[in-house]
Scaffold this active site. Sequence first.
Site, short mmCIF file in Angstrom:
data_model
loop_
_atom_site.label_atom_id
_atom_site.label_comp_id
_atom_site.label_asym_id
_atom_site.label_seq_id
_atom_site.Cartn_x
_atom_site.Cartn_y
_atom_site.Cartn_z
N SER A 283 2.19 166.13 -60.24
CA SER A 283 3.48 165.46 -60.13
C SER A 283 4.34 166.17 -59.08
CB SER A 283 4.17 165.41 -61.50
OG SER A 283 5.25 164.52 -61.49
N ASP A 368 0.31 154.72 -63.98
CA ASP A 368 1.39 155.67 -63.78
C ASP A 368 2.61 154.96 -63.20
OD1 ASP A 368 3.02 157.86 -63.22
OD2 ASP A 368 1.38 159.07 -62.42
N HIS A 397 1.24 158.77 -66.71
CA HIS A 397 1.60 160.00 -65.99
C HIS A 397 1.10 161.21 -66.77
CE1 HIS A 397 3.67 162.05 -62.81
NE2 HIS A 397 4.39 162.76 -63.65
#
Length: 417
Positions: A283, A368, A397
Amino acid sequence: MVAVLSAQLQERMVKVDVVPDRVGWKYEPGQQVKFDIKVTKNRLPLENVTVWYEVAQDMMEPLMRDTVVLRNGRLTLKAGTMDMPGFLRCRVWTRYEGRSIEGRATAAFAPEMIKPSAVLPEDFKVFWENAKQANARIPMNTKLRILPERCTEKVNVYEWTVQNYRPNSRMYGILCVPAKPGKYPALLRVPGAGVRGYGGAIAEAEKGIITLEIGIHGIPVTLEPSVYANLAQGGLYRYQYQNWDNRDEVYYKRVYMGCVRAVDYLCSMEEFDGDNLLVQGGSQGGALAIVTAVLDTRVTGIVSFYPALSDLCGYEKGRAGGWPHLFKYSTDTVEIRRKKQEVSSYYDVVNFARMLKVPVFFYLGYNDMVCPPTTTFSVYNTITSPKEIVIMEEAEHYAYPEHWSQALRWIYSKMGK
């Protein structure tokens, strides 16, 4: 990371399953998509259940939506197609005992053909070279504090801090060094978004690796959890949105320089073997891994899971943009939006990915909606260095433990472990 994974993957008695009608969830532009929807309780179809659904291109406004009653808990939804590379997502909700339950699936249309929307500034390299030179003039002023309660027979664990970006501004992290004298490869672990403390990559260090896990906020990473919770709602609230109208004041300029400073330190260690220095993150950390490898050529490989800060201006081009979604709900004037678009191009991971020279291990999930797959493929498709990608179509995610283990095996292989 484990806490987030557990929260998102918990078992539910009532489930909403949404599945595209092609293996691998992959289509050619123009091919029609059907989504098979099933609502179950204790794994059996739930009769006469009300659901509502939306079909939209990745992160865009719905193209179709409706509320229907499923007599036998099932529905086959004809969702149309896309005539260009991208993603078409179906989201379905129901309610059970007062709670909303969602299922989603995302059809991929030639994702390997997605091109970035980010524009590379002419002075991109000059801007970052000047920033690095200015940072290099600031003494590191390293401080280490042994953490006896975290040390093991094989590893010495320290709270680590160096000066970064301006005098008396510091980066903090957890440094783990094999106790046995020798020369070792190094792993820099860069963080996902948020405000938290860190435990250090002790297990990896026990395999004969120097590890450094850093925070980005200039605060110690060994404080009480309540301190981070207060900062997250106080001085560091929405830090990712700060100062995007001034390229020298964006929050991430200090962060990018801090990642380079961490590499400076690792390369200065007498225990470092001088040959193997990898960076790993997911991320926000996935973004920082790519950025660090481009800004510092001493990095020899990276792991990047669903990188944030990627193709940030996608929304301005009518498609998904990357976290933190600067332009999705913006109420700025046209003039300010243009300025932020210009500034964001200096920080966009796509523009760093164009210059990546080292091997990369990539991971993403089609579902995601934090770091949308459109933006992740914008990065991946831009990379020309050796690369491999793992796709978990149904993942949102998060990554499964098996995928983090696979990434670690890749890291160990690059280090000769």
